[in-house]
Scaffold this motif. Sequence first.
Motif, PDB file in Angstrom:
ATOM      1  N   MET A 152      17.692 -51.242  34.275  1.00 36.95           N
ATOM      2  CA  MET A 152      16.960 -51.110  35.511  1.00 36.95           C
ATOM      3  C   MET A 152      15.594 -51.784  35.382  1.00 36.95           C
ATOM      4  O   MET A 152      14.971 -51.717  34.337  1.00 36.95           O
ATOM      5  N   GLU A 153      15.153 -52.380  36.437  1.00 32.85           N
ATOM      6  CA  GLU A 153      13.886 -53.091  36.449  1.00 32.85           C
ATOM      7  C   GLU A 153      12.734 -52.095  36.564  1.00 32.85           C
ATOM      8  O   GLU A 153      12.583 -51.408  37.585  1.00 32.85           O
ATOM      9  N   LYS A 154      11.907 -52.002  35.511  1.00 31.71           N
ATOM     10  CA  LYS A 154      10.795 -51.051  35.501  1.00 31.71           C
ATOM     11  C   LYS A 154       9.735 -51.396  36.531  1.00 31.71           C
ATOM     12  O   LYS A 154       9.086 -50.504  37.062  1.00 31.71           O
ATOM     13  N   GLU A 155       9.550 -52.677  36.811  1.00 32.56           N
ATOM     14  CA  GLU A 155       8.522 -53.069  37.783  1.00 32.56           C
ATOM     15  C   GLU A 155       8.858 -52.541  39.178  1.00 32.56           C
ATOM     16  O   GLU A 155       7.965 -52.100  39.899  1.00 32.56           O
ATOM     17  N   ILE A 156      10.121 -52.579  39.545  1.00 26.84           N
ATOM     18  CA  ILE A 156      10.547 -52.060  40.850  1.00 26.84           C
ATOM     19  C   ILE A 156      10.318 -50.551  40.898  1.00 26.84           C
ATOM     20  O   ILE A 156       9.800 -50.021  41.880  1.00 26.84           O
ATOM     21  N   LEU A 157      10.691 -49.876  39.817  1.00 25.16           N
ATOM     22  CA  LEU A 157      10.486 -48.427  39.740  1.00 25.16           C
ATOM     23  C   LEU A 157       8.999 -48.097  39.826  1.00 25.16           C
ATOM     24  O   LEU A 157       8.597 -47.196  40.564  1.00 25.16           O
ATOM     25  N   LEU A 158       8.175 -48.847  39.091  1.00 23.63           N
ATOM     26  CA  LEU A 158       6.732 -48.605  39.111  1.00 23.63           C
ATOM     27  C   LEU A 158       6.162 -48.798  40.508  1.00 23.63           C
ATOM     28  O   LEU A 158       5.377 -47.970  40.981  1.00 23.63           O
ATOM     29  N   LYS A 159       6.542 -49.855  41.197  1.00 23.43           N
ATOM     30  CA  LYS A 159       6.042 -50.112  42.562  1.00 23.43           C
ATOM     31  C   LYS A 159       6.440 -48.972  43.498  1.00 23.43           C
ATOM     32  O   LYS A 159       5.638 -48.520  44.314  1.00 23.43           O
ATOM     33  N   LEU A 160       7.683 -48.519  43.392  1.00 29.61           N
ATOM     34  CA  LEU A 160       8.160 -47.429  44.247  1.00 29.61           C
ATOM     35  C   LEU A 160       7.387 -46.146  43.965  1.00 29.61           C
ATOM     36  O   LEU A 160       6.911 -45.481  44.894  1.00 29.61           O
ATOM     37  N   VAL A 161       7.218 -45.811  42.693  1.00 31.32           N
ATOM     38  CA  VAL A 161       6.509 -44.587  42.322  1.00 31.32           C
ATOM     39  C   VAL A 161       5.041 -44.686  42.733  1.00 31.32           C
ATOM     40  O   VAL A 161       4.469 -43.723  43.249  1.00 31.32           O
ATOM     41  N   GLN A 162       4.413 -45.850  42.529  1.00 29.69           N
ATOM     42  CA  GLN A 162       3.019 -46.027  42.951  1.00 29.69           C
ATOM     43  C   GLN A 162       2.864 -45.804  44.446  1.00 29.69           C
ATOM     44  O   GLN A 162       1.934 -45.123  44.881  1.00 29.69           O
ATOM     45  N   SER A 163       3.778 -46.356  45.240  1.00 27.85           N
ATOM     46  CA  SER A 163       3.669 -46.177  46.692  1.00 27.85           C
ATOM     47  C   SER A 163       3.904 -44.724  47.087  1.00 27.85           C
ATOM     48  O   SER A 163       3.256 -44.223  48.005  1.00 27.85           O
ATOM     49  N   MET A 164       4.800 -44.036  46.374  1.00 28.49           N
ATOM     50  CA  MET A 164       5.033 -42.624  46.660  1.00 28.49           C
ATOM     51  C   MET A 164       3.784 -41.799  46.337  1.00 28.49           C
ATOM     52  O   MET A 164       3.401 -40.913  47.098  1.00 28.49           O
ATOM     53  N   ILE A 165       3.141 -42.101  45.221  1.00 37.69           N
ATOM     54  CA  ILE A 165       1.939 -41.364  44.824  1.00 37.69           C
ATOM     55  C   ILE A 165       0.799 -41.655  45.788  1.00 37.69           C
ATOM     56  O   ILE A 165       0.083 -40.744  46.217  1.00 37.69           O
ATOM     57  N   MET A 166       0.621 -42.914  46.150  1.00 37.45           N
ATOM     58  CA  MET A 166      -0.470 -43.284  47.048  1.00 37.45           C
ATOM     59  C   MET A 166      -0.293 -42.678  48.443  1.00 37.45           C
ATOM     60  O   MET A 166      -1.266 -42.405  49.122  1.00 37.45           O
ATOM     61  N   SER A 167       0.935 -42.459  48.870  1.00 37.75           N
ATOM     62  CA  SER A 167       1.166 -41.864  50.183  1.00 37.75           C
ATOM     63  C   SER A 167       1.066 -40.340  50.147  1.00 37.75           C
ATOM     64  O   SER A 167       1.119 -39.685  51.176  1.00 37.75           O
ATOM     65  N   LEU A 192      10.992 -43.718  33.914  1.00 37.21           N
ATOM     66  CA  LEU A 192       9.743 -42.972  34.086  1.00 37.21           C
ATOM     67  C   LEU A 192       9.105 -42.652  32.736  1.00 37.21           C
ATOM     68  O   LEU A 192       7.898 -42.790  32.568  1.00 37.21           O
ATOM     69  N   GLN A 193       9.928 -42.243  31.768  1.00 35.14           N
ATOM     70  CA  GLN A 193       9.396 -41.928  30.444  1.00 35.14           C
ATOM     71  C   GLN A 193       8.824 -43.176  29.768  1.00 35.14           C
ATOM     72  O   GLN A 193       7.789 -43.114  29.108  1.00 35.14           O
ATOM     73  N   GLU A 194       9.476 -44.322  29.946  1.00 29.03           N
ATOM     74  CA  GLU A 194       8.962 -45.571  29.385  1.00 29.03           C
ATOM     75  C   GLU A 194       7.627 -45.947  30.023  1.00 29.03           C
ATOM     76  O   GLU A 194       6.708 -46.386  29.325  1.00 29.03           O
ATOM     77  N   LEU A 195       7.504 -45.751  31.329  1.00 33.04           N
ATOM     78  CA  LEU A 195       6.249 -46.053  32.014  1.00 33.04           C
ATOM     79  C   LEU A 195       5.130 -45.132  31.536  1.00 33.04           C
ATOM     80  O   LEU A 195       3.985 -45.560  31.399  1.00 33.04           O
ATOM     81  N   VAL A 196       5.457 -43.879  31.257  1.00 34.52           N
ATOM     82  CA  VAL A 196       4.467 -42.938  30.734  1.00 34.52           C
ATOM     83  C   VAL A 196       4.053 -43.361  29.327  1.00 34.52           C
ATOM     84  O   VAL A 196       2.867 -43.392  29.000  1.00 34.52           O
ATOM     85  N   GLN A 197       5.020 -43.737  28.490  1.00 34.22           N
ATOM     86  CA  GLN A 197       4.714 -44.155  27.123  1.00 34.22           C
ATOM     87  C   GLN A 197       3.868 -45.423  27.098  1.00 34.22           C
ATOM     88  O   GLN A 197       3.021 -45.588  26.218  1.00 34.22           O
ATOM     89  N   GLU A 198       4.087 -46.320  28.057  1.00 36.97           N
ATOM     90  CA  GLU A 198       3.319 -47.554  28.142  1.00 36.97           C
ATOM     91  C   GLU A 198       1.928 -47.331  28.735  1.00 36.97           C
ATOM     92  O   GLU A 198       1.104 -48.232  28.738  1.00 36.97           O
ATOM     93  N   GLY A 199       1.674 -46.137  29.255  1.00 33.89           N
ATOM     94  CA  GLY A 199       0.375 -45.826  29.834  1.00 33.89           C
ATOM     95  C   GLY A 199       0.230 -46.284  31.277  1.00 33.89           C
ATOM     96  O   GLY A 199      -0.869 -46.286  31.825  1.00 33.89           O
ATOM     97  N   ARG A 200       1.321 -46.643  31.928  1.00 30.09           N
ATOM     98  CA  ARG A 200       1.261 -47.112  33.308  1.00 30.09           C
ATOM     99  C   ARG A 200       1.343 -45.964  34.302  1.00 30.09           C
ATOM    100  O   ARG A 200       1.020 -46.120  35.475  1.00 30.09           O
TER     101      ARG A 200
END
Length: 72
Positions: free
Chosen positions: A1-16, A46-54
């Motif tokens: 799965m593409e982490k960048e797509i997941l990150l963008k989706l999660v960022q938009s969910m958090i910002m909203s 999600l766990q990979e994004l947390v480990q990367e500090g994103r």
Amino acid sequence: MEKEILLKLVQSMIMSSSKKPKYMSISTVKVADLLETSISHIEKGLQELVQEGRLRQSKLEQPPHNTIYMLP
């Protein structure tokens, strides 16, 4: 799965999110349905994004003790 797509989706969910500071309890089932992938792939991403500090991960101290995600 593409982490960048997941990150963008999660960022938009958090910002909203209407909470201050911005955080959100992410439903892995909902995200998996949106991205048409398995729940385990979302949880792993999600766990990979947390480990990367994103993303930052925490647990609510009050019930319902959900895991929440915040932007760094």
